[in-house]
Design a protein around this motif. Structure first.
Motif, PDB file in Angstrom:
ATOM      1  N   LYS A   1      22.217 -36.648  33.695  1.00  0.00           N
ATOM      2  CA  LYS A   1      22.608 -35.302  33.276  1.00  0.00           C
ATOM      3  C   LYS A   1      22.224 -35.139  31.812  1.00  0.00           C
ATOM      4  N   VAL A   2      21.430 -34.092  31.537  1.00  0.00           N
ATOM      5  CA  VAL A   2      20.856 -33.876  30.216  1.00  0.00           C
ATOM      6  C   VAL A   2      21.657 -32.802  29.479  1.00  0.00           C
ATOM      7  N   PHE A   3      22.084 -33.122  28.262  1.00  0.00           N
ATOM      8  CA  PHE A   3      22.750 -32.154  27.388  1.00  0.00           C
ATOM      9  C   PHE A   3      21.879 -32.003  26.132  1.00  0.00           C
ATOM     10  N   THR A   4      21.200 -30.875  26.002  1.00  0.00           N
ATOM     11  CA  THR A   4      20.260 -30.685  24.892  1.00  0.00           C
ATOM     12  C   THR A   4      20.603 -29.428  24.111  1.00  0.00           C
ATOM     13  N   LEU A   5      20.655 -29.566  22.784  1.00  0.00           N
ATOM     14  CA  LEU A   5      20.750 -28.425  21.876  1.00  0.00           C
ATOM     15  C   LEU A   5      19.405 -28.265  21.184  1.00  0.00           C
ATOM     16  N   SER A   6      18.744 -27.133  21.434  1.00  0.00           N
ATOM     17  CA  SER A   6      17.477 -26.812  20.776  1.00  0.00           C
ATOM     18  C   SER A   6      17.754 -25.807  19.669  1.00  0.00           C
ATOM     19  N   THR A   7      17.386 -26.155  18.435  1.00  0.00           N
ATOM     20  CA  THR A   7      17.605 -25.275  17.292  1.00  0.00           C
ATOM     21  C   THR A   7      16.256 -24.795  16.783  1.00  0.00           C
ATOM     22  N   ILE A   8      16.053 -23.475  16.855  1.00  0.00           N
ATOM     23  CA  ILE A   8      14.788 -22.879  16.428  1.00  0.00           C
ATOM     24  C   ILE A   8      14.902 -22.509  14.958  1.00  0.00           C
ATOM     25  N   ARG A   9      13.966 -23.061  14.168  1.00  0.00           N
ATOM     26  CA  ARG A   9      13.904 -22.763  12.739  1.00  0.00           C
ATOM     27  C   ARG A   9      12.537 -22.149  12.426  1.00  0.00           C
ATOM     28  N   ASP A  10      12.340 -21.761  11.168  1.00  0.00           N
ATOM     29  CA  ASP A  10      11.104 -21.079  10.786  1.00  0.00           C
ATOM     30  C   ASP A  10       9.865 -21.894  11.144  1.00  0.00           C
ATOM     31  N   ASP A  11       9.920 -23.212  10.960  1.00  0.00           N
ATOM     32  CA  ASP A  11       8.720 -24.045  11.107  1.00  0.00           C
ATOM     33  C   ASP A  11       8.860 -25.170  12.119  1.00  0.00           C
ATOM     34  N   GLU A  12       9.993 -25.221  12.858  1.00  0.00           N
ATOM     35  CA  GLU A  12      10.189 -26.330  13.782  1.00  0.00           C
ATOM     36  C   GLU A  12      11.237 -25.975  14.828  1.00  0.00           C
ATOM     37  N   ILE A  13      11.233 -26.750  15.911  1.00  0.00           N
ATOM     38  CA  ILE A  13      12.323 -26.738  16.894  1.00  0.00           C
ATOM     39  C   ILE A  13      12.903 -28.148  16.906  1.00  0.00           C
ATOM     40  N   GLU A  14      14.163 -28.255  16.550  1.00  0.00           N
ATOM     41  CA  GLU A  14      14.841 -29.547  16.603  1.00  0.00           C
ATOM     42  C   GLU A  14      15.618 -29.644  17.907  1.00  0.00           C
ATOM     43  N   GLN A  15      15.533 -30.807  18.554  1.00  0.00           N
ATOM     44  CA  GLN A  15      16.288 -31.038  19.776  1.00  0.00           C
ATOM     45  C   GLN A  15      17.176 -32.259  19.617  1.00  0.00           C
ATOM     46  N   ARG A  16      18.467 -32.050  19.902  1.00  0.00           N
ATOM     47  CA  ARG A  16      19.435 -33.149  19.945  1.00  0.00           C
ATOM     48  C   ARG A  16      19.896 -33.286  21.389  1.00  0.00           C
ATOM     49  N   THR A  17      19.706 -34.480  21.946  1.00  0.00           N
ATOM     50  CA  THR A  17      19.918 -34.687  23.377  1.00  0.00           C
ATOM     51  C   THR A  17      20.808 -35.885  23.632  1.00  0.00           C
ATOM     52  N   VAL A  18      21.744 -35.700  24.554  1.00  0.00           N
ATOM     53  CA  VAL A  18      22.491 -36.812  25.143  1.00  0.00           C
ATOM     54  C   VAL A  18      22.169 -36.818  26.635  1.00  0.00           C
ATOM     55  N   VAL A  19      21.659 -37.946  27.129  1.00  0.00           N
ATOM     56  CA  VAL A  19      21.408 -38.099  28.563  1.00  0.00           C
ATOM     57  C   VAL A  19      22.475 -39.037  29.112  1.00  0.00           C
ATOM     58  N   SER A  20      23.300 -38.511  30.018  1.00  0.00           N
ATOM     59  CA  SER A  20      24.360 -39.311  30.637  1.00  0.00           C
ATOM     60  C   SER A  20      23.843 -39.841  31.978  1.00  0.00           C
ATOM     61  N   TYR A  21      23.536 -41.148  32.012  1.00  0.00           N
ATOM     62  CA  TYR A  21      23.016 -41.782  33.220  1.00  0.00           C
ATOM     63  C   TYR A  21      24.165 -42.346  34.054  1.00  0.00           C
ATOM     64  N   THR A  22      24.063 -42.178  35.368  1.00  0.00           N
ATOM     65  CA  THR A  22      24.946 -42.855  36.331  1.00  0.00           C
ATOM     66  C   THR A  22      24.090 -43.821  37.134  1.00  0.00           C
ATOM     67  N   ILE A  23      24.466 -45.109  37.109  1.00  0.00           N
ATOM     68  CA  ILE A  23      23.622 -46.169  37.669  1.00  0.00           C
ATOM     69  C   ILE A  23      24.370 -46.840  38.813  1.00  0.00           C
ATOM     70  N   ASN A  24      23.803 -46.791  40.013  1.00  0.00           N
ATOM     71  CA  ASN A  24      24.428 -47.375  41.199  1.00  0.00           C
ATOM     72  C   ASN A  24      23.526 -48.440  41.814  1.00  0.00           C
ATOM     73  N   LYS A  25      24.157 -49.295  42.613  1.00  0.00           N
ATOM     74  CA  LYS A  25      23.537 -50.351  43.438  1.00  0.00           C
ATOM     75  C   LYS A  25      23.091 -51.561  42.619  1.00  0.00           C
ATOM     76  N   ARG A  26      22.333 -51.370  41.544  1.00  0.00           N
ATOM     77  CA  ARG A  26      22.027 -52.493  40.666  1.00  0.00           C
ATOM     78  C   ARG A  26      21.704 -51.961  39.280  1.00  0.00           C
ATOM     79  N   GLY A  27      21.835 -52.813  38.307  1.00  0.00           N
ATOM     80  CA  GLY A  27      21.635 -52.385  36.930  1.00  0.00           C
ATOM     81  C   GLY A  27      20.163 -52.190  36.585  1.00  0.00           C
TER      82      GLY A  27
END
Length: 399
Positions: A74-100
């Motif tokens: 599950k991806v949680f991303t904040l994209s911030t648009i500025r005059d000269d760039e787009i900054e992205q801050r992301t947390v990816v919440s992984y759920t891992i089953n069956k084996r690591g």
């Protein structure tokens, strides 16, 4: 006759390929003694394959294969648009089953510059090749894991743009990907979603993002969260925005103190400005022509430089242009003061004095308060008349 059992490590599957002279038993029906004989603890071990034979000979062939991990993200991303760039801050919440797993891969948008990848205690190494981010873990991760990313995409062509596409990450090697996206911008930028370029995403109120687990807030005080989205499948996720510059929004509150003494009336006004969205380099006020010099009207303030005056309306009014110390946003104050002389008059006489009207120009709204103080020998009757929402002209009667 006898009983056979077979088991593997938790990372392998095991199933009968062929058997002869054997019948398969349900492991849950084994007696406590049989479980003990087979060294099987149901509380911590997978059930073995159990077979019974009545006589020999018998044949048993087993097939084993490696268990593949099942990973959802599950991806949680904040994209911030500025005059000269787009900054992205992301947390990816992984759920891992069956084996690591020992690492993950993320497909990056073109031009994406990874600035941070963590957390450090779990990420051993990361690298980018052909727009794919490969993240290696310090040790095998099971159950769940949160990946943190910060990246930048440079913008070209100035602050304004038509159809600016929002960079979107793609999780690789996952069974299912869902996400919650927030879009922010500097307050002097206006974002308009391009509807026909927005695919798969469902609109969400920015007020409801926290309830969806969204962990991000804007990084700077001059930035504002403007849009929220969520998606239940990754294929085709896209959105774009028209970006334009906002006009400054200036509001003013005028706080005026009128101090009537025996020889003059001193009027001092504090104009409290609030500038939103974009900065301003100057403010303007309009006054009667009688206040056309710095001898008649004193203008002061920490945020200002040298004011200058011009005339309008057939020289009935003077307009003061007040330059500021650089482009200003937020709150700042300008102090104005002038005096009205009182001629000698006898007790019981009445004299009417009209306060000079001070009007803040180029502002969205202007409000204000007027307070009166006086010498103990004077009696003041105020006849303040509000002519319109900007007019602060009033008459003071001194009997």
């Amino acid at each position: 006759s006898g009983v056979l059992a077979a088991r593997t490590s938790k990372f392998l599957t095991l199933e009968p390929a062929s058997l002869r002279g054997l019948s398969q038993l349900d492991a849950s029906k084994l007696s406590d003694q049989q479980r003990k004989d087979l060294r099987w603890d149901p509380r911590s071990m997978r059930p073995p394959l159990v077979f019974r034979y009545l006589r020999q000979p018998f044949t048993l062939e087993l097939k084993s294969s490696q268990i593949e991990p099942e990973v959802d993200g599950k991806v949680f991303t904040l994209s911030t648009i500025r005059d000269d760039e787009i900054e992205q801050r992301t947390v990816v919440s992984y759920t891992i089953n069956k084996r690591g797993i020992f690492g993950v891969r993320v497909k990056l948008p073109a031009g994406y510059d990874v600035r941070e990848c963590g957390p450090d205690q779990h990420v051993k190494d990361w690298r980018v090749s052909d727009d794919v981010l490969q993240v290696d873990f310090v040790s095998q991760q099971e159950g769940g894991f949160n990946l943190y990313l910060v990246g930048l995409v440079r913008r070209e062509g100035g602050a304004e743009a038509q159809g600016l596409k929002l960079p979107v990450l793609e999780l690789l090697d996952v069974k299912k990907e869902t996400g919650v996206l927030g879009v922010a911008a500097q307050q002097h930028l206006k974002l308009t979603k391009v509807k026909d370029q927005t695919k798969v995403l469902l609109d969400e109120s920015v007020r409801d993002l926290r309830g969806l687990g969204f962990p991000h807030g804007v990084a700077n005080a001059d930035e504002q969260l403007m849009y929220g989205f969520k998606y239940g499948k990754r294929d085709g996720v896209a959105t774009a925005f028209d970006v334009s510059k906002r006009e400054p929004k200036v509001t003013a509150r005028v706080e005026t103190l009128v101090d009537a003494q025996e020889d003059q009336i001193s009027v001092s006004s504090t104009v409290r400005f609030l500038v939103e969205y974009a900065g301003v380099e100057q403010v303007r006020i309009q006054v009667p022509a009688a206040l056309n010099s710095d001898k008649e009207l004193k203008i002061e303030g920490d945020a200002i430089k040298d004011p200058r005056v011009s005339f309008t309306d057939g020289d009935e009014h003077a307009v003061w242009t007040i330059p500021l110390q650089g482009k200003r946003t937020g709150e700042f104050a300008v102090e104005l003061s002038y005096d009205i002389k009182l001629e000698d008059f006898s007790p019981g006489e009445r004299e009417v004095k009209t306060l000079h009207e001070i009007e803040v120009l180029d502002c969205f709204t202007e409000t204000g308060d007027i307070a009166l103080t006086k010498h103990e020998n004077l009696v003041i009757t105020d006849e303040l008349e509000m002519l319109d929402r900007r007019d602060k002209q009033g008459r003071i009667t001194i009997p």
